[in-house]
Design an enzyme around this catalytic site. Sequence first.
Site, mmCIF file in Angstrom:
data_model
loop_
_atom_site.group_PDB
_atom_site.id
_atom_site.type_symbol
_atom_site.label_atom_id
_atom_site.label_comp_id
_atom_site.label_asym_id
_atom_site.label_seq_id
_atom_site.Cartn_x
_atom_site.Cartn_y
_atom_site.Cartn_z
ATOM 1 N N SER A 111 8.839 -2.360 -6.530
ATOM 2 C CA SER A 111 9.437 -3.305 -5.641
ATOM 3 C C SER A 111 8.660 -4.356 -4.865
ATOM 4 C CB SER A 111 10.367 -2.571 -4.561
ATOM 5 O OG SER A 111 9.294 -1.726 -3.839
ATOM 6 N N GLU B 67 11.906 -3.794 10.195
ATOM 7 C CA GLU B 67 10.480 -3.249 10.526
ATOM 8 C C GLU B 67 10.057 -2.589 9.099
ATOM 9 O OE1 GLU B 67 8.867 -3.133 13.220
ATOM 10 O OE2 GLU B 67 10.157 -4.202 14.541
ATOM 11 N N HIS C 240 7.183 -4.069 2.053
ATOM 12 C CA HIS C 240 7.479 -5.283 1.533
ATOM 13 C C HIS C 240 7.108 -6.641 2.011
ATOM 14 C CE1 HIS C 240 10.418 -2.114 -0.073
ATOM 15 N NE2 HIS C 240 9.849 -2.288 -1.296
#
Length: 257
Positions: free
Chosen positions: A41, A221, A225
């Site tokens: 990701s 938070e 990423h």
Amino acid sequence: MKGLSRRMLLASVGAGLFTLSGIAAAAADAPPVQLIIAGDSTAAEYGPERAPRAGWGMMLQPLFDDGVAVVNLAKSGRSTRSFIDQGLWNEVTARIRPGDHVLIQFGHNDQRRDDPARYTDPAADYPANLTRMVADVRARGGLPVLLTPVARRLFEGGRMVQTHEPYLTAMRQVAATHQVPLIDVTVATMAHMEGFGQEGSKALYMVFPPGTYPAYPDGSEDNTHFSKQGAQDVARLVADGLRQAGLPIALHLKTGL
């Protein structure tokens, strides 16, 4: 005889020019070299509805000239195990043409001991999976490049804390054993984030208060990423790594970056 010699010389020069023009035309018509990304990701693609979340793979194409086509096949939540088991690695290998470069970056989800479908032992199946990936790329005529995971935003005493051992050691050993180019993105991103400091680095990750973005009314938070700015910065670090490693594809990086 002199006239004949002159005609032969002109014919020879003309043939040479024709050959050179043909080579130039063939080069112009050649498909771009592919820069294929296999990862998780942190590199993946996201639509505008997920803004400001972005993967660094989304930001690579603008750094190259028209001789390179970035093919981002990174998928959220994947480890080396699940990327292979779900057939995503087969999609990568099916795309490879001779001369293509394949960036391989996993580690975040390989750590997931709570999920047998993703977890890999850093002393066994993680390096075995990386070794398989390297061999598969080479078998297709491609050039594999290993990338250590991006750093999570975790500070202690003003310094970033490294969270990916022993996977880093395993990847570095695979690179050394099989003579694979390696870009140490972990080290690069830690140094980069420390330059912004504990507070300033929040802008590079998905860390912001409620009401900042409509898609995240409760704020975020997320220290793993990236925001668009963070993804752009990491893409530049990857590009710098390609250049420093002397990889052929780095010749296509735009100047002034």
